[in-house]
Scaffold this motif. Structure first.
Motif, PDB file in Angstrom:
ATOM      1  N   VAL A 103     -13.234  -5.641 -28.671  1.00 51.67           N
ATOM      2  CA  VAL A 103     -12.393  -5.888 -27.494  1.00 51.67           C
ATOM      3  C   VAL A 103     -12.713  -7.258 -26.886  1.00 51.67           C
ATOM      4  O   VAL A 103     -11.797  -8.038 -26.554  1.00 51.67           O
ATOM      5  N   THR A 104     -14.002  -7.583 -26.729  1.00 51.21           N
ATOM      6  CA  THR A 104     -14.352  -8.879 -26.132  1.00 51.21           C
ATOM      7  C   THR A 104     -13.921 -10.043 -27.026  1.00 51.21           C
ATOM      8  O   THR A 104     -13.500 -11.103 -26.530  1.00 51.21           O
ATOM      9  N   GLY A 105     -14.021  -9.845 -28.359  1.00 46.13           N
ATOM     10  CA  GLY A 105     -13.559 -10.893 -29.260  1.00 46.13           C
ATOM     11  C   GLY A 105     -12.070 -11.112 -29.146  1.00 46.13           C
ATOM     12  O   GLY A 105     -11.590 -12.270 -29.150  1.00 46.13           O
ATOM     13  N   LEU A 106     -11.287 -10.038 -29.041  1.00 45.15           N
ATOM     14  CA  LEU A 106      -9.831 -10.183 -28.881  1.00 45.15           C
ATOM     15  C   LEU A 106      -9.484 -10.807 -27.538  1.00 45.15           C
ATOM     16  O   LEU A 106      -8.542 -11.610 -27.436  1.00 45.15           O
ATOM     17  N   LEU A 107     -10.206 -10.437 -26.472  1.00 49.46           N
ATOM     18  CA  LEU A 107      -9.931 -11.037 -25.165  1.00 49.46           C
ATOM     19  C   LEU A 107     -10.174 -12.545 -25.182  1.00 49.46           C
ATOM     20  O   LEU A 107      -9.428 -13.312 -24.559  1.00 49.46           O
ATOM     21  N   ALA A 108     -11.201 -12.984 -25.903  1.00 47.53           N
ATOM     22  CA  ALA A 108     -11.480 -14.417 -25.976  1.00 47.53           C
ATOM     23  C   ALA A 108     -10.465 -15.140 -26.846  1.00 47.53           C
ATOM     24  O   ALA A 108     -10.065 -16.274 -26.543  1.00 47.53           O
ATOM     25  N   ALA A 109      -9.996 -14.481 -27.927  1.00 48.37           N
ATOM     26  CA  ALA A 109      -9.062 -15.137 -28.843  1.00 48.37           C
ATOM     27  C   ALA A 109      -7.626 -15.025 -28.380  1.00 48.37           C
ATOM     28  O   ALA A 109      -6.864 -15.993 -28.460  1.00 48.37           O
ATOM     29  N   ASN A 110      -7.237 -13.852 -27.906  1.00 42.88           N
ATOM     30  CA  ASN A 110      -5.857 -13.609 -27.505  1.00 42.88           C
ATOM     31  C   ASN A 110      -5.874 -12.581 -26.364  1.00 42.88           C
ATOM     32  O   ASN A 110      -6.035 -11.385 -26.618  1.00 42.88           O
TER      33      ASN A 110
END
Length: 333
Positions: free
Chosen positions: A77-84
């Motif tokens: 989730v944190t990776g997706l929030l940072a990327a998109n």
């Protein structure tokens, strides 16, 4: 000097009389003996408690799995929030929905355990009131039962009759007999139908499906469903964990008392009545497994029922099996 080599007289008055009547019965040659192996295997496996080391291992493994899944979801989730951000918030909402579902499932299981505990409390209070002859305690149990079944439309007439006649009874045993007749008799009939259906299913699968372990799986699933339905009939609707706990309680009691063993009364009155059970081992096993399933069903009724069975109200295993298997393996009333 005394001669000790003389004849010795042996008293035979107390010796058991030996004759044809004392000889064991001669088994029929070529007749297969049914043992109900599927039901006995199922009961033994379900009632067996894992060792402490096994419970520790599975608890640690589940904790590790939950920890790994939590970290993976967090990083995802944190990776997706940072990327998109849009995809990240979508993933956040989905993870939240999964957590909400898990919380609801946990609440449902807790409510199921609470319902089963309420039935256990009623049973203990009823036993205490009967043993002490306490009419006041018996009336409180009767009132709690009426409240428990106030939303059951099929018991409306019974509730009204009980409310009209309960004040005319001045004995705890007679009050419980009236409560049984008005409130529990319809539930007992529904529970007996569930037991007969499960016994019929287990007997049919055992007799007609010659696949290894198929009869054990059929016995396990049929008994789990039967015990869960019986609990629901008596007001103890259980979840998955509650149903498994209830099943283990019933089967542990049966294994401890030896009730899953095939007795002479069972073979003589049930299995012996079918010609096919004497010719085919599979049909004989089906009849015996069905009879043992009925025995589990009666035990489940005793465990789930909020009142102990009164005089002549406990279902007979033989009568249940005869009704369940009538016409299936040549059984006739």
């Amino acid at each position: 000097m005394v001669n000790r080599k003389g004849p010795v007289l042996i008293e035979l008055e107390d010796a058991p009389e030996i004759g044809p009547g004392a000889a064991p019965p001669v088994p029929d040659a070529g007749v297969p003996v049914a043992s109900g192996q599927a039901m006995q295997t199922m009961a033994t496996l379900a009632a067996r408690r894992p060792s402490r080391l096994g419970r520790f291992f599975w608890a640690a493994a589940l904790a590790l799995l939950g920890f790994v899944l939590s970290i993976a979801a967090w990083n995802f989730v944190t990776g997706l929030l940072a990327a998109n951000p849009i995809l990240g918030w979508t993933a956040t909402v989905l993870v939240g929905l999964v957590l909400l579902a898990l919380v609801l499932i946990a609440l449902k299981e807790a409510a199921a355990f609470s319902r089963l505990g309420r039935l256990d409390d009623l049973r203990r209070e009823a036993d205490a009131a009967l043993s002490a002859g306490d009419l006041g305690a018996a009336r409180r149990v009767s009132d709690r039962l009426t409240a428990l079944y106030r939303d059951r439309p099929e018991l409306r007439l019974g509730r009204e009759t009980l409310a009209r006649r309960r004040d005319d009874v001045f004995d705890a045993a007679n009050l419980f007999a009236l409560t049984e007749a008005e409130l529990l008799a319809p539930l007992d009939a529904a529970a007996r139908r569930e037991v007969e259906a499960a016994a019929r299913q287990v007997a049919t699968v055992t007799a007609l499906v010659p696949i290894a372990l198929a009869d054990v799986i059929a016995a396990l699933t049929a008994n789990l469903r039967m015990i869960r339905r019986i609990a629901e009939i008596y007001g103890g609707r259980s979840g998955t964990l509650g149903a498994w706990r209830l099943t283990r309680a019933v089967l542990t009691h049966l294994v401890a008392t030896g009730a899953v063993a095939v007795g002479d009364d069972l073979i003589g009155s049930v299995a012996g009545g079918s010609v096919l059970s004497k010719v085919s081992r599979r049909f004989g096993e089906g009849v015996v497994n069905g009879a043992l399933t009925a025995r589990v069903g009666v035990a489940a009724m005793e465990v789930c029922r909020p009142l102990p069975f009164g005089d002549n109200r406990r279902p007979s295993v033989t009568s249940l099996v005869r009704r369940a298997l009538t016409g299936l393996f040549g059984q006739k009333d």
